[in-house]
Write an enzyme that holds these catalytic residues in place. Structure first.
Site, short mmCIF file in Angstrom:
data_model
loop_
_atom_site.label_atom_id
_atom_site.label_comp_id
_atom_site.label_asym_id
_atom_site.label_seq_id
_atom_site.Cartn_x
_atom_site.Cartn_y
_atom_site.Cartn_z
N HIS A 1 0.85 -1.19 0.00
CA HIS A 1 0.00 0.00 0.00
C HIS A 1 0.88 1.24 0.00
O HIS A 1 1.52 1.55 1.00
CB HIS A 1 -0.94 -0.01 1.21
CG HIS A 1 -1.66 1.29 1.36
ND1 HIS A 1 -2.49 1.76 0.38
CD2 HIS A 1 -1.64 2.24 2.32
CE1 HIS A 1 -2.97 2.95 0.74
NE2 HIS A 1 -2.47 3.26 1.91
N ASP B 1 1.17 5.06 -0.30
CA ASP B 1 0.55 6.39 -0.28
C ASP B 1 1.28 7.35 -1.21
O ASP B 1 2.50 7.45 -1.13
CB ASP B 1 0.59 6.97 1.14
CG ASP B 1 -0.30 6.19 2.09
OD1 ASP B 1 -1.46 5.98 1.75
OD2 ASP B 1 0.19 5.79 3.17
N ASP C 1 -7.25 1.40 2.64
CA ASP C 1 -6.83 2.35 3.69
C ASP C 1 -7.72 3.57 3.83
O ASP C 1 -7.52 4.37 4.73
CB ASP C 1 -5.37 2.80 3.45
CG ASP C 1 -4.76 3.46 4.68
OD1 ASP C 1 -5.21 3.13 5.80
OD2 ASP C 1 -3.86 4.30 4.53
N HIS D 1 -6.18 9.61 -0.18
CA HIS D 1 -6.72 9.61 1.18
C HIS D 1 -5.76 10.20 2.23
O HIS D 1 -6.08 10.13 3.43
CB HIS D 1 -7.17 8.19 1.58
CG HIS D 1 -6.05 7.19 1.54
ND1 HIS D 1 -5.73 6.48 0.42
CD2 HIS D 1 -5.17 6.80 2.48
CE1 HIS D 1 -4.70 5.70 0.68
NE2 HIS D 1 -4.34 5.87 1.92
ZN LIG Z 1 -2.78 5.01 2.95
#
Ligand SMILES: [Zn+2]
Ligand SMILES: *[C@@H]1O[C@H](CO)[C@@H](O)[C@H](O)[C@H]1NC(C)=O
Ligand SMILES: *[C@@H]1O[C@H](CO)[C@@H](O)[C@H](O)[C@H]1NC(C)=O
Length: 987
Positions: free
Chosen positions: A47, A49, A171, A415
């Site tokens: 994951h 970001d 997430d 996010h």
């Molecule tokens: Zn994240």
């Protein structure tokens, strides 16, 4: 070990060359399963970001190692190398921003190898947006756009094998129904996520309800989509992170003293068996990843290979666990083939709370100016896309500038971007990127307007500081100035235009040379006093304009000798008299203020009169000092008030501007809160323009500021909030659809995201607030609505960002300004329809361009498509250049099934005006022919259909395909309430 690997590598290449002749990707590429065993689908993922503790580029390149050593570039590098070594290995890639950046830097040979990995299903894309977008604070227009950008890259690069089948939102902080609906409309079969309320999770675990069929729309047919949450989180099982970031032992096999195969296998078998009890079928999905995992994929995959080998070897001893490399889409396909039914879900997964003091409702409002800036970005993106289409801007330089704005707006939906949960340095980087993208795209708007109007040398400058009444072009002298208005809405719109100017006499004329009435309205003293704002401009010219698409107005200063223009209305300030009441009104609305308190007291509009008191309130944010539940602070994510709200009750000073068409009450609430309450003649809503900050913190208290509207409406615990700007959801105070919430936090436990609208009503009356950016909001008492507009916090909430949300600018606390609109009406469908139309105008008002010129500009008689004949509830959601000879457009029905019916219209004239030769219909994202859409349909627990039948959803109407030679009737378009249809026109 080296020798062994090379053999695998050679085999991998061999098998790839065989496979490439006929691609087996997606559902076709799923691994073989064993029906009699528990199939454990290992999902290798990372994951990543696109900005959080480090900026998007710092994460990618691995700089700022003192923050962490993460380098996404290396993740993708090593994952690809490891996939090439063993054709059984699989990986899902989610964030297309990172992937496309990486891919574009690779050699042609490696690109070819990657294509083969995609074609044989080893590398599968999940989600497929430019980023993993937030679901609470995003507007659906931005989300659809960001999927278009990501999926477009995948389609152009990998063809149909690049297309994901599922949404992957592991997430994002709570999950919205509208995002699920967008996945369904894109043709996805399911959506996987993680963050649901901890009480909801307990209930779902106990009732085997972690996986549901989500009815993602009340208005759209075929909106069911499978949605699944894991037993706990999206990380790998404890002890099985093999990454360099973790401290767990790798698997040591062979004849070694440290051989730990038995321990590891026992552990994994136990975990898998235990996990399977929480799910309905003999399939379970185990995440083998976490944030930024696979820093060195070799270790990860080597250990997973061993794990699979040794765990499955136990089958000969009677183990029922069958481990395999898989993907979420393959897991979903396995479920689809079972004779299995699933529970029903109709509402959403907000608010998200992770423990009894941690409602993640702070981020609904965090970084209010950034949230607003992103709306501006969307606004300008839509304007530039439309203008580029009308003016045929297809030069490489235009396309690349537009792409930068598209991608930057995609990035902003992330996010940890629009949510405000990133570090300050990262937030500043987002601001920098968006500013650069906007300024860059101004060139496109300018070039387009030079083509579409006779102002062939016009500057067509945008002023990004109009919210504080500043524009460089008008600051010194608003003389011989042309204001060009662009209306991005479908229908002709009448709005009031404000231009910051000095106090002079002006003449304004329209394109036909007619003089236009204006008023010169003083800028509030609190705005003039802003520390960083030049004091030169103290007034705004306000005039009314009705615009179909483009219109220009010419402004010049009247020589002082002729200063008695009849067109100028300039009433002087007036202080309220000693009466108890102050009244301002126009033909539609009457507002009564209480002179003793300075507060709004009564509102009359739409034939309804109601006592409505508006006040500001302050929640003191809880300040704890560690992550223990009871010590959790209010922070960037969480909203945790410390004690009751303090409503500001000191007498408010009022100044009134009572113009002919504009009435304003300027409220000075305290040293750092002020407001303009405004009426425009002919506009059926009340505007509250708030100015908050710098929020003082010298008392060491965190503060969260709300605006409250109290009425006598008996709302009975019920209120309504929008889902990403589209359908409304009913909220019941202290209740949830499927479980009993932990309401230790009574206030934040009732907070919901408000992207555009929140309302209450009783049998007679309805009160609605519309906002200009996403905020948290609630109705904590009957008759009351509240929105959180700003927050300044001195403690971190320990959810990872490790910084308090203490925004400053120019050396002081951040000052924010914004608008909330109030509508009071009868509780009828007519009222909600009117709100929808208001909402469109608030979302995409006229964009103002400024040029120096000594004559008025006029629009050239270029034939622009005429959208004005479309039925009122039909909106042109998107119009943009798609390729050098293609245009993408979307029509939407903005009303829901309670507000309107199916509507039909014909788009032949629009098609012709866009010089169309052919038209085809696609899924919502624009990248898949609608005729090819086929998504998995699952059986409900209670609907009585035969679960052994394997069913699919396909397009619910006949997709439109036509060419210019066909009859006009072929171009009929029908839209059901809330339906969006997406078309590509080839010219
Ligand atoms: Zn994240
Ligand atoms: C799911 O629940 C909603 C709301 O209760 C209901 O309207 C709908 O009919 C249900 N669907 C099925 C298939 O049970
Ligand atoms: C754009 O291109 C179309 C098709 O070639 C043409 O009909 C139209 O006039 C052009 N518009 C402008 C503003 O050049």
């Amino acid at each position: 070990m080296k020798y062994f690997q090379e053999i695998i590598f050679a085999c991998a290449l061999l098998s790839l060359s065989i496979i490439s002749s006929s691609a087996t990707c997606g559902f076709e590429s799923c691994p073989e399963l064993n029906k009699d065993l528990i199939n454990v689908h290992l999902i290798a993922h990372s994951h990543d970001d696109v900005g959080w503790l480090k900026t998007v580029d710092q994460y990618y390149y691995g700089t700022e190692t003192k923050i962490n050593k993460i380098r996404v570039q290396r993740i993708i590098d090593t994952v690809i190398q490891e996939l090439l070594k063993n054709p059984k290995r699989r990986f899902i890639q989610v964030e297309i921003l990172f992937f496309s950046k990486w891919y574009n830097d690779q050699s042609e040979d490696l690109k070819l190898a990657v294509k083969k990995l995609v074609e044989n299903g080893q590398l599968e894309f999940a989600g497929g947006g430019w980023t993993m977008n937030d679901e609470a604070t995003t507007h659906y227009q931005g989300v659809i756009d960001q999927f278009n950008v990501g999926l477009r890259f995948l389609r152009d690069t990998f063809g149909s094998c690049g297309r994901p089948n599922i949404g992957w939102q592991v997430d994002s902080f709570g999950h919205s129904r509208e995002i699920a609906s967008i996945f369904a409309q894109m043709g996805y079969s399911g959506e996987f996520f993680t963050r649901i309320d901890f009480m909801d999770r307990i209930a779902r675990n106990n009732e085997l309800n972690l996986e549901v069929i989500w009815q993602s729309s009340e208005s759209l047919s075929n909106s069911d989509i499978f949605a699944g949450a894991p037993h706990d989180h999206y990380s790998e099982p404890r002890g099985f992170c093999f990454d360099v970031l973790c401290d767990f032992d790798p698997i040591i096999d062979g004849n070694r003293f440290d051989n730990n195969v038995k321990i590891k296998v026992d552990g994994f078998l136990n975990h898998s068996t235990w996990l399977s009890q929480w799910f309905r079928s003999n399939h379970v999905m185990i995440s083998m990843g976490e944030d930024f995992r696979f820093q060195n994929a070799e270790i990860n995959f080597e250990n997973m290979d061993k794990l699979i080998k040794y765990v499955n070897a136990r089958q000969t001893e009677g183990s029922r666990i069958n481990l395999l490399y898989s993907t979420p889409a393959c897991y979903l396909k396995s479920l689809h083939q079972l004779e299995q039914t699933w529970p029903n879900k109709t509402q959403d997964f907000f608010p998200y709370s992770s423990d009894s003091h941690s409602y993640w409702a702070g981020f609904f409002t965090s970084r209010p100016t950034q949230k607003r800036f992103i709306r501006d970005g969307n606004h300008f993106l839509q304007v530039v896309k439309q203008l580029s289409t009308f003016a045929n801007l297809t030069r490489t330089q235009h396309t690349s500038v537009l792409d930068i704005l598209r991608r930057t707006m995609g990035l902003m939906q992330h996010h940890d971007a629009i949510t405000g949960t990133e570090r300050q340095a990262v937030a500043s980087d987002y601001d920098r990127l968006l500013t650069d993208a906007l300024v860059g795209a101004e060139a496109n708007a300018r070039d387009a307007l030079r083509i579409l109007t006779n102002l062939t040398t016009g500057e067509f400058t945008s002023c990004l500081n109009l919210n504080i009444s500043v524009c460089a072009l008008t600051q010194e002298k608003a003389d011989n100035l042309v204001v060009t208005l662009y209306n991005p809405l479908t229908h002709t719109s009448t709005q009031y235009v404000r231009v910051p100017v000095k106090n002079e006499s002006y003449v304004i004329v329209d394109e036909k040379g007619r003089e236009v009435t204006y008023e010169l309205v003083p800028v509030p003293s609190e705005v003039l006093a802003l520390r960083h704002r030049s004091k030169i401009t103290q007034h705004e010219l306000v005039f009314k304009a009705s615009v179909e698409k483009i219109a220009s107005f010419y402004i010049r200063i009247l020589p002082s000798t002729k200063s008695s223009s009849t067109k100028k209305r300039n009433p002087t300030y007036q202080r309220p008299s000693d009466d108890n009441e102050l009244v301002i009104q126009n033909s539609l609305i009457k507002l009564v203020f209480d002179n003793r308190t300075g507060k709004l007291k009564t509102v009359a509009m739409n034939g309804v009169t109601e006592n409505i008191e508006q006040t500001f309130g302050i929640y003191k944010g809880f300040r704890g000092d560690n992550q223990e539940t009871k010590n959790r602070s209010s922070g960037a994510y969480a909203f945790r008030p410390d004690g009751d709200i303090k409503e500001l009750s000191d007498k408010i000073d009022l100044t009134v501007y009572n113009g002919e068409r504009v009435q304003e009450v300027h409220q000075h609430v305290n040293e750092w809160i002020s407001q303009v309450i405004r009426l425009y003649d002919g506009v059926n809503r009340v505007e509250f323009e708030w100015l908050v900050g710098p929020i003082p913190v010298n008392d060491n208290c965190s503060k969260e500021i709300v605006t409250r509207f109290k009425s006598d409406i008996s709302s009975n615990g019920v209120f309504y909030t929008d889902s990403n700007g589209r359908e409304m959801l009913e909220r019941k105070r202290n209740e949830r659809e499927d479980f009993d919430p932990d309401l230790t936090e009574k206030v934040s436990g009732n907070y919901y995201p408000v992207t555009t609208r929140i309302c209450i009503q009783d049998e007679k009356k309805r009160m609605t607030l519309l906002n200009d950016r996403a905020q948290g909001g609630s109705s904590l008492e009957d008759g009351m609505l509240e929105l959180m507009i700003h927050r300044r916090l001195l403690s971190d909430d320990w959810f990872g960002v490790s910084e308090p949300l203490n925004e400053t600018q120019f050396g002081i606390g951040l000052v924010a300004r914004g608008k909330v609109f109030l509508v009071l009406n009868n509780a009828t469908v007519k009222a909600t329809r009117a709100e929808r139309l208001n909402q469109k105008e608030i979302h995409l008002p006229f964009w103002k361009f400024f040029s120096k010129s000594n004559s008025v500009a006029s629009v050239l008689p270029i034939k622009l498509p005429d959208f004005t004949d479309l039925p009122q509830p039909i909106n042109l959601l998107t119009l943009e250049p798609y390729s050098s000879d293609e245009i993408l457009l979307r029509f939407e029905h903005v009303m829901d099934h309670t507000e309107s019916n199916v509507l039909s219209f014909n788009i032949r004239t629009i098609f012709d005006a866009l010089a169309g030769k052919e038209i085809r219909e696609t899924t919502l994202d624009g990248n898949l022919p609608l005729s090819e859409m086929k998504r998995l349909k699952f059986h409900h627990d209670v609907d009585g259909t035969d679960p052994s039948k394997v069913e699919y959803f396909t397009a619910s109407h006949k997709p439109l395909t036509a060419n210019a030679s066909m009859a006009n009737s072929v171009f009929n378009v029908t839209l059901y309430p809330m339906q969006i249809r997406t078309f590509i026109i080839k010219r």
